[in-house]
Structure formats: C-alpha cells, structure tokens
Scaffold this motif. Structure first.
Motif, PDB file in Angstrom:
ATOM      1  N   PHE A  23      20.991  38.017  16.533  1.00  0.00           N
ATOM      2  CA  PHE A  23      20.558  37.179  15.410  1.00  0.00           C
ATOM      3  C   PHE A  23      19.391  37.800  14.630  1.00  0.00           C
ATOM      4  N   ARG A  32      25.167  35.854   6.418  1.00  0.00           N
ATOM      5  CA  ARG A  32      25.447  34.434   6.656  1.00  0.00           C
ATOM      6  C   ARG A  32      24.169  33.607   6.456  1.00  0.00           C
ATOM      7  N   ASP A  33      23.043  34.146   6.914  1.00  0.00           N
ATOM      8  CA  ASP A  33      21.760  33.447   6.729  1.00  0.00           C
ATOM      9  C   ASP A  33      21.489  33.199   5.246  1.00  0.00           C
ATOM     10  N   ILE A  37      21.569  29.391   4.629  1.00  0.00           N
ATOM     11  CA  ILE A  37      20.186  28.900   4.579  1.00  0.00           C
ATOM     12  C   ILE A  37      19.622  29.045   3.162  1.00  0.00           C
ATOM     13  N   ASN A 191      12.770  40.684  11.291  1.00  0.00           N
ATOM     14  CA  ASN A 191      13.732  39.731  10.756  1.00  0.00           C
ATOM     15  C   ASN A 191      13.003  38.480  10.254  1.00  0.00           C
ATOM     16  N   LYS A 193      13.578  35.436  10.573  1.00  0.00           N
ATOM     17  CA  LYS A 193      13.432  34.322  11.521  1.00  0.00           C
ATOM     18  C   LYS A 193      12.228  34.536  12.436  1.00  0.00           C
ATOM     19  N   TYR A 395      18.205  25.838  12.585  1.00  0.00           N
ATOM     20  CA  TYR A 395      18.908  27.027  12.087  1.00  0.00           C
ATOM     21  C   TYR A 395      20.310  27.121  12.703  1.00  0.00           C
ATOM     22  N   LEU A 399      24.109  26.892  10.987  1.00  0.00           N
ATOM     23  CA  LEU A 399      25.177  27.892  11.128  1.00  0.00           C
ATOM     24  C   LEU A 399      26.464  27.236  11.633  1.00  0.00           C
TER      25      LEU A 399
END
Ligand code: FES
Ligand SMILES: [Fe+2]
Length: 402
Positions: A23, A32-33, A37, A191, A193, A395, A399
C-alpha cells in the motif's frame, strides 16, 4: 502489483494495524488512491490572495493531473484541467503568473479565462468552438480558502455541510482579510499515507518534536495519561473562553467521503500564540480584540489542515506526487495590513511549524525506507494513535466500498 486485486488486499488488512508494504509503494494502488480518495474530495489549493486580480493564475499538480486555477474577468475563480482539448498538451507551463487568455504552446488554440475556446485556426467549416472548451472543476471559496473538486460534483461530499460546521470557528480569524506572509514546500520521499499517518498522531511528539512539545501543553499531559488534557484541562478553559466571547468546542465527522474536524484548545499557560516564547509574532487577525492563547485547528481529511492562533494561521496542504513522494506545503497567513519587518518577522512567525515539519519530513522518509524493507510487517497502533488508526480504517473502507 501482486496477483491479488486492490480490493482483495484491502480486505486482508488487520484492523488497528499499519498497512502491508504494497500500500505504500505500489503504482496501481497509488492510481487507485487518486481515483478513490483525491478525486472524491474537496481539495484545498491556496488562499485567495495568491490570485487577487483577473488573469492571475496558479497551477496545482496532483497524482499526474495538472489544474490551472485562475481569477476570472469578473473576479470569480475558475479551475480548469490544464490539458488542451485539441490533442492534449499541457497549456500552462508555469506554476503561477498572469494571462489575458491561455494559449496552448503546441498549435496555438486559445482559451479565455472561463475556459471557453476562443480561437483555433484551420479547423474547417462547421467546427463548433463552443464544444471544445477546457474541462473544468467545481470551485468553492470559503474563509478565503480555495477548494476544487476533480470529479463529478454531484458525487462529491456536501461542501455546504462542512462549511456550516467549520466557518463559525474560522470567522473570528478573518482569513478573508489575510495575506500570505510566507510559503514553504517540504517534499518527502514517502508515500502520502505515511505523511497523513504521521500528522494524525502525537505519540511521536515528545520523542521527535522538542520544540512543538515545549509550546503545546496538551502533548506532555496526554503523554502521561492519554486523554487527560481533554478531560481535565479543556472544560475549565472552554468555560472561561466562552464567557469572554471566544468560539470554543469541537465538531468532528469521522466517516463519509471526506471526514473533517474542527476544534479549539488552549496552547499553554502564559502563551499568547504558538511562538517560541509565547509572545505575539504578528498583529491580531480578524475581529479578535485580544489574544486568547488558543489555537483553532481544522482538518479536511486527508489533504488539508490549518492552525489558527490569534495572530497567524498556518495552512498545511498534502499533495501526493507519486507512490513514493509527497509534498507538504505550508503557508503562513497574517492580517492583510501587517507589514513584514515592522509587524512580523518570517523566521519568528514560521518557527514552530517549520521546525516541526522539517522533522516530520525526515520521520516520514525514515518510515518509508523501513516499510519498503522485506522484513517490515504491519505494526499495532497505540492508544495515542487512534486518529491514525481511524484514518487507515477509513482509507480501507473507501477502497473496499468505492
Ligand atoms: S495540443 Fe493544444 S493546440 Fe494542439
Ligand atoms: Fe509530527
């Protein structure tokens, strides 16, 4: 990426634990994030004073997308995807500037500030310019802060509801009558996150942020007994501050497309503002008549946060660049009439968040290096990392349920 889908991987994560390595590093998950998001959030871009007059523009880059935000002829603010409708060239090459129109550098198509195509040569009979304007994003401006929405607005979070909760806390700080005193960009090799996880907890503060800890009383109080600041210190302060006419209390929404929260709390006994010695670093903002030694904090999860004291506001914007790089951009606001060198000194003004963010950038980079190791396994969040755990749970939920 592994053979498993993002959804399958998300469902395998253990509650209350940090995420699997994939991730934090995987390109497909990063894509995808962005879709799940960042394209489904109201994103903070900048303060209105960055583009004060018609034609002033800034560009905003996020996860491979480029958006140009411009002040229109009548003072309105537009946000356009910075991609030419002819064959897709990036139009605005500069991060900021002033234009009368936008001219694509490739074949010269020209767009006005509202995004309409106004000139395109040799397109033949019957070419309808009105069908070839720039793709635009929804824009909202509240308390002098510009937000944009990359997706289809009707699928987005209810901005008006967030605004209704947050605005009463911000209005006393007069952000519409503020100016930008300083901006600084901190790009960390980590990252996004990990950056957000870091900013959601203060478990690391005593260890890693001696300056922040010296200013903010809640850190050590809660380090000794988690939650004791809110239980033992806040109620009496709130009562006194309310009696003096200051906004107090908090609002939090932890779920949905865009969790947000706002709260107000005292800094430290004897501290008027979040400065090295507690002394003011700029003139009072907004309609405040005196210093109340408190800080208003707002979070629009996970991309934006702000901290307003009586004399300055710090805006913190997180922007994912790629799977392994995140930009943290801080902007310090002061009263629009404040004069640098006379009323404020940038070094004093930025001190706490600057030194803290430099430290965080390094913590995030170290964290990223560690989680990329083959020997990293997800770890357990402490009771002082409950907001980080909540962020990760939210989060994963996004997803899985998108
Ligand atoms: S790509 Fe912009 S004018 Fe051709
Ligand atoms: Fe930190």
């Amino acid at each position: 990426m592994a053979e498993k889908t993002v959804l399958e991987l998300a469902a395998l994560q253990r509650p209350g634990h940090s995420l699997d390595r994939v991730f934090y590093v995987d390109k497909d998950i990063f894509e995808r994030d962005i879709e799940v998001i960042f394209a489904r959030q109201w994103l903070f871009v900048d303060h209105v004073s960055r583009i004060p007059t018609p034609g002033d523009f800034i560009t905003f880059e996020i996860g491979g997308d480029s958006i140009v935000i411009v002040r229109g002829t009548n003072g309105e603010i537009f946000a356009h995807h910075n991609v030419c409708r002819h064959r897709g060239s990036i139009i605005c090459q500069k991060p900021e500037g002033k234009v009368r129109t936008f001219t694509c550098p490739y074949h010269g198509w020209v767009y006005d500030l509202s995004g309409r195509l106004v000139h395109a040569k040799n397109m033949g009979e019957g070419f309808d310019r009105s069908k070839w304007g720039l793709h635009s994003c929804a824009v909202r401006v509240t308390a002098g802060l510009i937000f944009i929405y990359l997706g289809n607005e009707k699928d987005g979070p209810d901005f008006a509801a967030m605004e209704a909760d947050v605005l009463p806390y911000l209005e006393p700080h007069g952000l519409t009558r503020a100016k930008i005193a300083h901006t600084e960009v901190y790009t960390t090799p980590g990252n996004w996150k990990l950056a957000v996880e870091n900013f959601r907890e203060c478990y690391h503060c005593v260890m890693a942020h001696p300056e922040y800890t010296a200013v903010n009383a809640y850190v050590k109080t809660n380090d000794a007994v988690p939650g004791s600041f809110e239980a033992n210190v806040l109620p009496a302060w709130e009562e006194a501050a309310r009696d003096e006419g200051f906004v107090v209390g908090s609002v939090a929404l932890a779920t949905g497309l865009q969790p947000y929260q706002v709260r107000r709390r005292p800094i430290r006994d004897g501290w008027q503002t979040a400065s090295k010695d507690g002394q003011p670093v700029a003139p009072l903002m907004g309609n405040l008549k005196k210093f109340d030694g408190a800080e208003t904090a707002v979070d629009f999860m996970p991309q934006f946060g702000l901290h307003s004291t009586s004399d300055h506001t710090t805006l913190i914007r997180f922007t994912p660049i790629d799977p392994t790089h995140t930009e943290m951009r801080l902007t310090w606001l002061v009263h629009e009439d404040a004069v640098e060198g006379t009323d404020y000194d940038v070094e004093r003004l930025k001190w706490m968040w600057h030194v803290t963010t430099l430290q965080d950038a390094e913590l995030i980079a170290n964290n990223h290096r560690g989680v990329t190791s083959r020997h990293y396994t997800p770890g357990l969040y402490s009771v002082r990392e409950e907001m980080t755990a909540a962020f990760i749970a939210w989060y994963l939920n996004r997803l899985i349920n998108e």
